[in-house]
Write a protein that holds these residues in place. Sequence first.
Motif, PDB file in Angstrom:
ATOM      1  N   LEU A  46      48.127  55.653  22.266  1.00  0.00           N
ATOM      2  CA  LEU A  46      49.117  54.775  21.648  1.00  0.00           C
ATOM      3  C   LEU A  46      49.879  53.896  22.624  1.00  0.00           C
ATOM      4  O   LEU A  46      50.375  52.831  22.237  1.00  0.00           O
ATOM      5  N   ALA A  47      50.004  54.342  23.883  1.00  0.00           N
ATOM      6  CA  ALA A  47      50.926  53.640  24.777  1.00  0.00           C
ATOM      7  C   ALA A  47      50.497  53.738  26.232  1.00  0.00           C
ATOM      8  O   ALA A  47      49.626  54.537  26.596  1.00  0.00           O
ATOM      9  N   SER A  71      55.367  51.301  27.081  1.00  0.00           N
ATOM     10  CA  SER A  71      55.080  50.244  26.112  1.00  0.00           C
ATOM     11  C   SER A  71      53.927  50.667  25.213  1.00  0.00           C
ATOM     12  O   SER A  71      52.863  51.068  25.702  1.00  0.00           O
ATOM     13  N   THR A  72      54.149  50.617  23.902  1.00  0.00           N
ATOM     14  CA  THR A  72      53.041  50.882  22.984  1.00  0.00           C
ATOM     15  C   THR A  72      52.026  49.758  23.086  1.00  0.00           C
ATOM     16  O   THR A  72      52.371  48.605  23.384  1.00  0.00           O
ATOM     17  N   TYR A  73      50.755  50.089  22.843  1.00  0.00           N
ATOM     18  CA  TYR A  73      49.729  49.058  22.810  1.00  0.00           C
ATOM     19  C   TYR A  73      50.005  48.117  21.632  1.00  0.00           C
ATOM     20  O   TYR A  73      50.517  48.539  20.589  1.00  0.00           O
ATOM     21  N   THR A  74      49.648  46.856  21.810  1.00  0.00           N
ATOM     22  CA  THR A  74      49.972  45.823  20.828  1.00  0.00           C
ATOM     23  C   THR A  74      49.522  46.184  19.418  1.00  0.00           C
ATOM     24  O   THR A  74      50.237  45.942  18.437  1.00  0.00           O
ATOM     25  N   LYS A  81      57.005  49.958  17.413  1.00  0.00           N
ATOM     26  CA  LYS A  81      56.994  49.266  18.702  1.00  0.00           C
ATOM     27  C   LYS A  81      57.987  49.907  19.656  1.00  0.00           C
ATOM     28  O   LYS A  81      59.155  50.115  19.325  1.00  0.00           O
ATOM     29  N   ILE A  82      57.503  50.215  20.862  1.00  0.00           N
ATOM     30  CA  ILE A  82      58.355  50.791  21.897  1.00  0.00           C
ATOM     31  C   ILE A  82      58.254  49.950  23.166  1.00  0.00           C
ATOM     32  O   ILE A  82      57.162  49.632  23.631  1.00  0.00           O
ATOM     33  N   ARG A  83      59.418  49.598  23.709  1.00  0.00           N
ATOM     34  CA  ARG A  83      59.513  48.913  24.994  1.00  0.00           C
ATOM     35  C   ARG A  83      60.690  49.523  25.736  1.00  0.00           C
ATOM     36  O   ARG A  83      61.839  49.148  25.532  1.00  0.00           O
ATOM     37  N   ASP A  84      60.407  50.483  26.601  1.00  0.00           N
ATOM     38  CA  ASP A  84      61.458  51.214  27.311  1.00  0.00           C
ATOM     39  C   ASP A  84      61.341  51.018  28.813  1.00  0.00           C
ATOM     40  O   ASP A  84      60.228  50.966  29.358  1.00  0.00           O
TER      41      ASP A  84
END
Length: 253
Positions: A46-47, A71-74, A81-84
């Motif tokens: 997933l990421a 970051s999760t894959y697009t 959605k994860i962007r950490d």
Amino acid sequence: MKKIFLYSISILIFCSFASDKNAAIPAGEKLVYVGSYNMSGLMTQLAQVTLSTETVNTSKSTFLHLNCELSTYTKWDKFFKIRDIYESYVDPITLYPSLYKRSIDEGGYTKKEKYIFKGNSVTSTVKKRNKPETTKTFTIGGSTQDVVSIMYKLRKMDLSKIKTGQTQSFTIVFDEKQIPVTVKLLGNETINAGNLGQKNCYKLSIGAKTDALKGKDKNLIWLTADAKKIPALMKFSIPVGTGQLTLSTASGS
């Protein structure tokens, strides 16, 4: 899925036994992991999690900047959605932090944190989405560290002197709280370490006084049994399922 990867893996790898003073964390290192979660019985990728290091010079000091990005894959962004980003600025020798920063965007939930370490106290500044910014100062133990810098303290361990079954307890800071953690050496196993190939690794079991992890000896990390002690594989078990981080590439180490 909120906080599934970084929170759980943070708990997994925030630990250390005896320090190996000869070990050093190199600037310019980059470790890339594939994050997977068990969905309907299948471990699904997933990421991506990336750990990197660089030297930062100020007018008064030199720091090692430790950076961790998730970051999760697009293709999964439309589901969650994860962007950490997790960062720590540490002393290059002791790895003790002076500044810890966290910026998360998880399914539309945002949070920014900044922790300033001074002696046995930490001053935190936190901003959650639309809520007012808050500031708090609290006391910590002399060996307590943030959730990024303690990852790299692992690399300064001398596990060759630790007996199988031996445990040790210590403390990390996360979400403005101190969390007791226990680590146990389970032995050695050969693990696929991405572009590094098959590697003999130390196998560690991690326990923590938190509801984030579950099961005995089900939260595990494998460190390469060499001077670099690179995390090759991490597995976690949480109330809503299981997952893992698998090393894809290691460079600059």
